[in-house]
Write an enzyme that holds these catalytic residues in place. Structure first.
Site, PDB file in Angstrom:
ATOM      1  N   LYS A   1     -44.002 -16.184   2.336  1.00  0.00           N
ATOM      2  CA  LYS A   1     -44.290 -16.758   3.654  1.00  0.00           C
ATOM      3  C   LYS A   1     -45.713 -16.388   4.041  1.00  0.00           C
ATOM      4  O   LYS A   1     -46.159 -15.260   3.786  1.00  0.00           O
ATOM      5  CB  LYS A   1     -43.294 -16.198   4.667  1.00  0.00           C
ATOM      6  CG  LYS A   1     -43.359 -16.829   6.045  1.00  0.00           C
ATOM      7  CD  LYS A   1     -42.223 -16.294   6.911  1.00  0.00           C
ATOM      8  CE  LYS A   1     -42.201 -16.925   8.285  1.00  0.00           C
ATOM      9  NZ  LYS A   1     -41.051 -16.450   9.097  1.00  0.00           N
TER      10      LYS A   1
ATOM     11  N   SER B   1     -38.098 -19.955  11.150  1.00  0.00           N
ATOM     12  CA  SER B   1     -39.479 -20.266  10.904  1.00  0.00           C
ATOM     13  C   SER B   1     -39.887 -20.249   9.431  1.00  0.00           C
ATOM     14  O   SER B   1     -40.931 -20.799   9.075  1.00  0.00           O
ATOM     15  CB  SER B   1     -40.358 -19.280  11.671  1.00  0.00           C
ATOM     16  OG  SER B   1     -40.205 -17.968  11.164  1.00  0.00           O
TER      17      SER B   1
ATOM     18  N   SER C   1     -34.975 -16.333  11.256  1.00  0.00           N
ATOM     19  CA  SER C   1     -35.979 -17.119  10.542  1.00  0.00           C
ATOM     20  C   SER C   1     -35.886 -17.100   9.022  1.00  0.00           C
ATOM     21  O   SER C   1     -36.589 -17.852   8.357  1.00  0.00           O
ATOM     22  CB  SER C   1     -37.386 -16.670  10.944  1.00  0.00           C
ATOM     23  OG  SER C   1     -37.748 -17.239  12.179  1.00  0.00           O
TER      24      SER C   1
END
Lengths: 486, 102
Positions: free
Chosen positions: A77, A152, A176
């Site tokens: 990420k 996310s 997330s």
């Protein structure tokens, strides 16, 4: 259709010499190039660095053969710092940021033999539930590209679901990792708060943030957690609890394991989600688990508590983006105060501003007790609910998301509706508990569904054991979206 | 709690947060923050008398380390990300900001 290749498949092929790390790396890079135009899952791809690293592994394969992630391509990420590689958190303000250091998880992955190939798209500063808050446009769901992959960590989930990489790391502040894993039909693990060092994770809400793996199987998640977990002098909140041999917990035997669920919490949940959830519980019962009812009377307050605590912490953490030490500074600013506000106006997107505003408001004089302190007190009650439940059960089960993946654009104009997406996931963060999302079916139109298990602090072994047992009697985890055969 | 904040309240919070909002953002946030605050107001139905606040959920205890000098980043590496820096000075250089005094 290509097979659903796991981290273990790939690592074992590199270990035995059936495939070289360079071959595996090239395949991952080719897959990324093939799917990214449709999915927008990657912010940065690092082919030269990755191939160089893979070649170094091949050159030393005999010395490295016991490494748990030997030759495994990994995507990170884009809120995890990588030395010398652009790290944006999908924010305009960090568009040019090149960290001078690696996050602890990055060092640990590489020590374990992994090859980092790319940085994944996400909501800006990990604030969002649909990946639509990215400065680089939303990542899209590999199962239906008009829908969200969740957020996310949407890019990380899409990358694994599309079989570009067998492992991606995400961060989970309120769901997330787990929610995008569920929406993309893969496995997502949020470890116990403190299990994984946060050093080098771009901070959102420091009492809630935790890094964890997105994978195809529970076994792969167990191996990844073993590699990245453990105490770190660079993160004072990392815990000294020993890292268990998570792989050894995966016996397939869950006879007598007690799993709690609350029928009440399912009110208002999408019918397909509820049906898949009940079917998952039946599979667990079929393997000898005992499902009992638990009361979590304060669970309904988790969303308001979360959005007060998380935004308060975010408003403080994001004060550092002032255009002085890093970031994109607008030109022609004559005084210091304007430098700060102009940088932040130009650098932040709407949701980040909204959360900074809310957090600043609830921390401000006159409102602190009514909002922030109150939220922290109810947080204690949520924590106690779980402590009481875990006197009777080994894990608590619920759906991961109340709905299947929704359409891009469907919820962007109503922030409150978007926040309610996190209704089942935020409690684990507030209580610091580990939680695992597993794929458990599809809607009639082939959209993935997931369910979630939460366990006692530092009992990821229980989650992984149940998850692995569940996978032995189901095939959801083997399914690949059509885009994976491109 | 009113369902909407006033523009003046929004601007006061924006000033505390060093955010420069345009008038559209002020109107939007006045409405949206009002809605969110009205929603979180349900917490006031919970009796929290005598309940201690939880700030974070620690592990086995904070991990202390010895207070010893250890290597940190090179100044040049850190300044490399600065929008404006002066690397020609003593000790490796400085971040540069608009004039603060005089």
């Amino acid at each position: 259709m290509i097979a659903a290749e796991t981290l273990v498949d790939i690592r074992d092929a590199v270990r035995s010499g059936t495939r070289s790390a360079v071959e595996v790396c090239r395949t991952a890079l080719d897959r990324i190039a093939a799917v990214n135009p449709s999915l927008n899952a990657f912010n940065t791809v690092t082919p030269e660095r990755a191939l160089e690293r893979a070649a170094a592994i091949d050159a030393r394969r005999d010395d490295l053969r016991d490494r748990p992630l030997l030759g495994v391509p990994v995507a990170l990420k884009d809120n995890l710092c990588t030395k010398g590689v652009r790290t944006t958190a999908s924010s305009r303000v960090l568009d040019q940021f090149i960290p001078p250091y690696d996050a602890t998880v990055v060092r640990r992955l590489e020590d374990a033999g992994a090859v980092i190939v790319a940085k994944t798209n996400c909501d800006e500063f990990a604030m969002g539930s649909s990946n639509e808050n990215s400065a680089y446009g939303p990542a899209l769901n590999p199962w239906a590209t008009d829908r969200t992959p969740g957020g996310s960590s949407g890019g990380s989930a899409a990358a694994v679901a599309a079989a570009a990489v067998p492992l991606a790391l995400g961060s989970d502040t309120g769901g997330s990792i787990r929610q995008p894993a569920a929406m993309c039909g893969i496995v997502g693990l949020k470890p116990t708060y403190g299990r994984v060092s946060r050093y080098g994770l771009i901070a959102f809400a420091s009492s809630l943030d935790q890094i964890g793996p997105l994978t195809r199987t529970a076994r792969d998640a167990a191996i990844a957690l073993g590699a990245i977990g453990g105490a770190d002098p660079a993160d004072a909140t990392s815990a000294s609890e020993p890292i268990a041999d998570f792989g050894a917990a995966l016996t397939g035997d869950i006879r007598g394991v007690r799993i709690g669920m609350s029928e009440q919490l399912l009110d208002g949940v999408d019918a397909a989600v509820a049906a898949a959830f009940h079917a998952a519980l039946d599979v667990l019962k079929g393997r000898g688990a005992v499902v009992v009812n638990v009361e979590l009377p304060h669970a309904k307050y988790a969303i308001p508590v979360y959005y007060l605590v998380a935004t308060a912490e975010a408003s403080s953490n994001l004060a550092r983006y002032d255009g002085v030490r890093y970031g994109v500074r607008p030109a022609g600013i004559a005084d210091l105060r304007s430098l700060y506000s102009a940088t932040r106006e130009a650098g932040f997107g709407a949701e980040v501003k909204r959360r900074i505003m809310l957090g600043t408001y609830v921390l401000s004089a006159g409102y602190y007790d009514a909002y922030y302190l109150k939220a922290q007190q109810v947080r204690t009650l949520i924590l106690r609910d779980y402590q009481q439940a875990f006197e009777h059960v080994d894990a608590v089960a619920m759906p991961t998301s109340p709905t299947p993946p929704f359409k891009i654009g469907e919820r962007v104009s109503d922030p409150l509706q978007m926040y309610l997406t996190d209704v089942f996931t935020v409690s684990a963060n507030l209580a610091g508990l580990p939680a695992l999302s597993l794929p458990c079916g599809f809607t009639a139109d082939q959209l993935p569904l997931g369910f979630q298990l939460t366990a006692r602090r530092f009992d990821e072994a229980m989650l992984l054991r149940i998850g692995d047992a569940y996978e032995r009697d189901t095939t959801w985890w083997t399914r690949l979206p059509p885009i994976a055969s491109r | 709690m009113p369902a909407e904040l006033t523009p003046a309240q929004v601007e006061a919070v924006a000033a505390l947060a060093n955010l420069e909002l345009d008038s559209q953002e002020v109107d939007l946030f006045a409405r949206q923050l009002g809605e969110i605050l009205a929603y979180v107001d349900q917490l006031h139905e919970v009796d929290t008398t005598g309940i201690p606040p939880t700030a974070y959920v620690a592990g086995s205890g904070p991990l202390d380390r010895n207070d010893v000098v250890a290597p940190s980043f090179e100044v040049a590496e850190v300044l490399a990300n600065a929008p404006d820096a002066d690397t020609s000075r003593l000790e490796g250089g400085f971040f540069r900001v608009p004039r603060v005094i005089g």
